[in-house]
Design an enzyme around this catalytic site. Structure first.
Site, PDB file in Angstrom:
ATOM      1  N   ASN A 118      61.995  45.515  32.099  1.00  0.00           N
ATOM      2  CA  ASN A 118      61.329  45.665  33.396  1.00  0.00           C
ATOM      3  C   ASN A 118      60.571  46.987  33.511  1.00  0.00           C
ATOM      4  OD1 ASN A 118      62.692  43.318  33.744  1.00  0.00           O
ATOM      5  ND2 ASN A 118      64.129  44.075  35.279  1.00  0.00           N
ATOM      6  N   THR A 163      14.960  43.605  56.646  1.00  0.00           N
ATOM      7  CA  THR A 163      16.218  43.346  57.354  1.00  0.00           C
ATOM      8  C   THR A 163      16.176  41.854  57.671  1.00  0.00           C
ATOM      9  OG1 THR A 163      15.284  43.784  59.543  1.00  0.00           O
ATOM     10  CG2 THR A 163      16.254  45.671  58.405  1.00  0.00           C
ATOM     11  N   HIS A 164      17.328  41.204  57.638  1.00  0.00           N
ATOM     12  CA  HIS A 164      17.392  39.734  57.778  1.00  0.00           C
ATOM     13  C   HIS A 164      16.540  39.055  56.701  1.00  0.00           C
ATOM     14  CE1 HIS A 164      18.943  40.495  61.928  1.00  0.00           C
ATOM     15  NE2 HIS A 164      18.074  41.492  61.860  1.00  0.00           N
ATOM     16  N   SER A 286      15.741  26.616  29.472  1.00  0.00           N
ATOM     17  CA  SER A 286      16.287  25.334  29.899  1.00  0.00           C
ATOM     18  C   SER A 286      16.209  24.370  28.722  1.00  0.00           C
ATOM     19  CB  SER A 286      15.464  24.803  31.068  1.00  0.00           C
ATOM     20  OG  SER A 286      15.511  23.403  31.123  1.00  0.00           O
ATOM     21  N   LYS A 292      10.887  27.354  31.433  1.00  0.00           N
ATOM     22  CA  LYS A 292      11.851  28.072  32.254  1.00  0.00           C
ATOM     23  C   LYS A 292      12.281  29.435  31.704  1.00  0.00           C
ATOM     24  CE  LYS A 292      13.986  26.293  35.569  1.00  0.00           C
ATOM     25  NZ  LYS A 292      13.854  26.781  36.940  1.00  0.00           N
ATOM     26  N   ASN A 294      15.234  31.657  33.223  1.00  0.00           N
ATOM     27  CA  ASN A 294      16.235  31.671  34.296  1.00  0.00           C
ATOM     28  C   ASN A 294      17.072  32.953  34.295  1.00  0.00           C
ATOM     29  OD1 ASN A 294      15.503  29.082  35.175  1.00  0.00           O
ATOM     30  ND2 ASN A 294      16.818  28.131  33.629  1.00  0.00           N
ATOM     31  N   GLU A 299      23.168  35.310  37.947  1.00  0.00           N
ATOM     32  CA  GLU A 299      23.946  34.296  38.666  1.00  0.00           C
ATOM     33  C   GLU A 299      25.427  34.414  38.309  1.00  0.00           C
ATOM     34  OE1 GLU A 299      20.966  30.574  38.884  1.00  0.00           O
ATOM     35  OE2 GLU A 299      21.079  31.554  36.968  1.00  0.00           O
ATOM     36  N   GLN A 331      55.508  38.691  36.326  1.00  0.00           N
ATOM     37  CA  GLN A 331      54.884  38.403  35.033  1.00  0.00           C
ATOM     38  C   GLN A 331      53.545  37.689  35.232  1.00  0.00           C
ATOM     39  OE1 GLN A 331      57.306  36.896  31.650  1.00  0.00           O
ATOM     40  NE2 GLN A 331      56.054  35.067  31.845  1.00  0.00           N
ATOM     41  N   LYS A 334      50.062  39.405  35.480  1.00  0.00           N
ATOM     42  CA  LYS A 334      49.436  39.983  34.279  1.00  0.00           C
ATOM     43  C   LYS A 334      48.083  39.340  33.951  1.00  0.00           C
ATOM     44  CE  LYS A 334      52.592  40.880  31.120  1.00  0.00           C
ATOM     45  NZ  LYS A 334      53.595  40.404  30.148  1.00  0.00           N
TER      46      LYS A 334
HETATM   47  N1  ARG Z   1      57.513  39.499  30.087  1.00  0.00           N
HETATM   48  C1  ARG Z   1      58.239  39.989  31.195  1.00  0.00           C
HETATM   49  C2  ARG Z   1      57.288  40.361  32.343  1.00  0.00           C
HETATM   50  O1  ARG Z   1      56.145  40.469  32.121  1.00  0.00           O
HETATM   51  C3  ARG Z   1      59.041  41.190  30.800  1.00  0.00           C
HETATM   52  C4  ARG Z   1      60.164  41.490  31.701  1.00  0.00           C
HETATM   53  C5  ARG Z   1      61.206  40.432  31.594  1.00  0.00           C
HETATM   54  N2  ARG Z   1      62.324  40.806  32.359  1.00  0.00           N
HETATM   55  C6  ARG Z   1      63.278  39.951  32.734  1.00  0.00           C
HETATM   56  N3  ARG Z   1      64.234  40.425  33.464  1.00  0.00           N
HETATM   57  N4  ARG Z   1      63.220  38.672  32.430  1.00  0.00           N
HETATM   58  O2  ARG Z   1      57.711  40.519  33.471  1.00  0.00           O
END
Ligand code: ARG
Length: 462
Positions: A118, A163-164, A286, A292, A294, A299, A331, A334
């Site tokens: 953790n 403006t607008h 295109s 074209k 583009n 975008e 998790q 991530k």
């Molecule tokens: N891969 C886990 C995460 O990104 C690591 C921590 C896992 N901890 C646990 N108590 N299961 O959170």
């Protein structure tokens, strides 16, 4: 799908194969981006363990050196493409431990003393984010510089101010482009605030509540080049996810700025405007229409801005319902975090050369000046001659025909006050941008020097 017959052995116990796949999620791929950070974090941790009071020291300094040498070798192997995280590992943390144990035996089994995945993943993400945010700031400065240079080169080129989206008042290409450079500088302040929050070391929090041995969290923070340790170990774990949402919030602002820039350019490169011409390499064709050209890049800048906001929303919503202390929900923050960073950086990188290569069509810009654009200037001219503004306003409104033959360049030259088309301080903007670029250079040098010291080799590892 869970299955009673299908068990998988992992470093931390036997798990149902379906449960393992579900809980590991995309970590086996995404965590590869955290390998270097994980190794560096482990190097700091074992260095600290080897300096603990003799009576509770689990590693000798010589053993810590051995671990660090193995970590450096692992980083090298990963660079050469010879590192994989298996599903049985679950994530980078246990993959690194497996590698260390394979190489060092019992010594490898000691590295996780006084640590949890953790606080390990929390430090990995902060180290990863530190490097990424320095990248963002450097790329942001490069784009701001391209915009400010473009602005300076076209400072006196008249462009209708809208403006607008309706023609409003005389303005300049310089004012338009410099406005985006200044917006990026505001965004840089937000990114920098996020950078400073990120620059605190969570290691030592372990599962969420610290450990009953006298670890030295200040030392670990110093070894990793952080400005300080996170004060409270529970907060060190709780701030995971929240911190990512703060960073993504700053990136959302960066993307908001460049999305509006992209929208302006989509409009102003349309044949009906023709103010600007995209560099050849940035126009896409295109498959059916031979003629074209583009603006696909622009975008996609708009849609990527929407996606970065979505990444922030995803992280906010994940964290919102997590109770204090570690929860596995975190998790899942991530993926949007890494994606938001990658999209922002790629966007900043593609826009800088687009701006530098942008063509300017002075004739088309001049044709945009209908006589009415000078109406307010004319009213203020009458005010300067002594007429009350509201009377001047009505006079001009009733005599729009008097606005023929006004000169846009002369109108611009009269707007000399601070920040107006003829009162812009491009050098001051350039200096502010250079200060951001210098900060990136200094912070990166300090960060990399700390890591090089820790590992006893150059950083990044060659
Ligand atoms: N891969 C886990 C995460 O990104 C690591 C921590 C896992 N901890 C646990 N108590 N299961 O959170």
């Amino acid at each position: 799908m869970t299955s009673q017959n299908s068990k998988r052995k992992t470093t931390v116990g036997v798990v149902d194969a379906g449960v393992l796949a579900y809980t590991a999620g995309r970590d086996v791929e995404l965590d590869r981006a955290l390998l270097e950070a994980d190794c560096v974090g482990t190097a700091a941790h074992v260095t600290m363990l080897a300096r603990m009071p003799k009576e509770c020291r689990v590693l000798s300094p010589a053993e810590a050196h051995k671990v660090i040498a193995a970590l450096v070798a692992l980083v090298r192997r990963a660079k050469a493409g010879n590192f994989a995280i298996t599903l049985a590992d679950q994530d980078v943390h246990l993959a690194v431990e497996r590698n260390l144990t394979a190489k060092l035996g019992d010594l490898g089994k000691k590295v996780h003393t006084c640590r949890s995945r953790n606080d390990q993943v929390a430090v990995d993400l902060r180290l990863f984010a530190k490097e990424e945010l320095l990248g963002v700031l450097g790329e942001l400065a490069a784009l701001a510089d391209a915009l400010n240079d473009f602005a300076r080169s076209h400072a006196a080129v008249p462009m209708v101010g809208r403006t607008h989206l309706q023609p409003a008042m005389p303005s300049s290409v310089g004012l338009w482009a410099n406005a985006y450079a200044e917006s990026l500088l505001d965004d840089a302040a937000l990114v920098l605030a996020a950078f400073h929050l990120n620059d605190q070391c969570p290691l030592g929090a372990a599962a969420s509540y610290g450990v009953p041995l006298p670890i030295d969290r200040q030392l670990v923070s110093d070894l990793l080049g952080f400005s300080r340790p996170v004060g409270n170990v529970l907060h060190a774990i709780n701030s995971r996810g929240k911190l990512e949402s703060v960073i993504l919030g700053a990136l959302t602002q960066v993307m908001l700025t460049v999305s509006r820039l992209a929208q302006d350019l989509v409009l102003f490169t349309m044949p009906e405007f023709g103010y600007f011409v995209l560099p050849e390499a940035f126009s896409t064709g295109s498959s059916i229409m031979p003629q074209k050209k583009n603006p696909d890049v622009l975008e996609l800048v708009r849609s990527r801005a929407a996606r970065v906001t979505a990444c922030q929303t995803a992280v906010l919503d994940i964290v919102r319902s997590a109770a204090s202390g570690y929860n596995r929900d975190l998790q899942d923050a991530k993926e949007p975090f890494m994606e938001g960073l990658a999209m922002t950086r790629a966007t900043l990188r593609i826009l800088a050369p687009l701006i530098t290569g942008l063509g300017v069509n002075r004739e088309a810009l001049r044709e945009g000046f209908s006589p009415e654009v000078f109406a307010t200037d004319r009213a203020l001219e009458l005010v300067a001659g002594g007429m009350p503004f509201r009377d001047a306003y009505h006079h001009v409104k009733e005599h729009l025909d008097e606005l023929q033959n006004m000169d846009p360049a002369a109108a611009l030259a009269r707007k000399t006050h601070l920040g107006a088309p003829a009162g812009l301080d491009f050098a001051a903007t350039a200096a502010r941008i250079a200060a951001v670029a210098d900060l990136v250079t200094d912070e990166r040098a300090e960060f990399h020097a700390a890591l090089a010291d820790l590992l006893g080799t150059q950083w990044p590892v060659g």
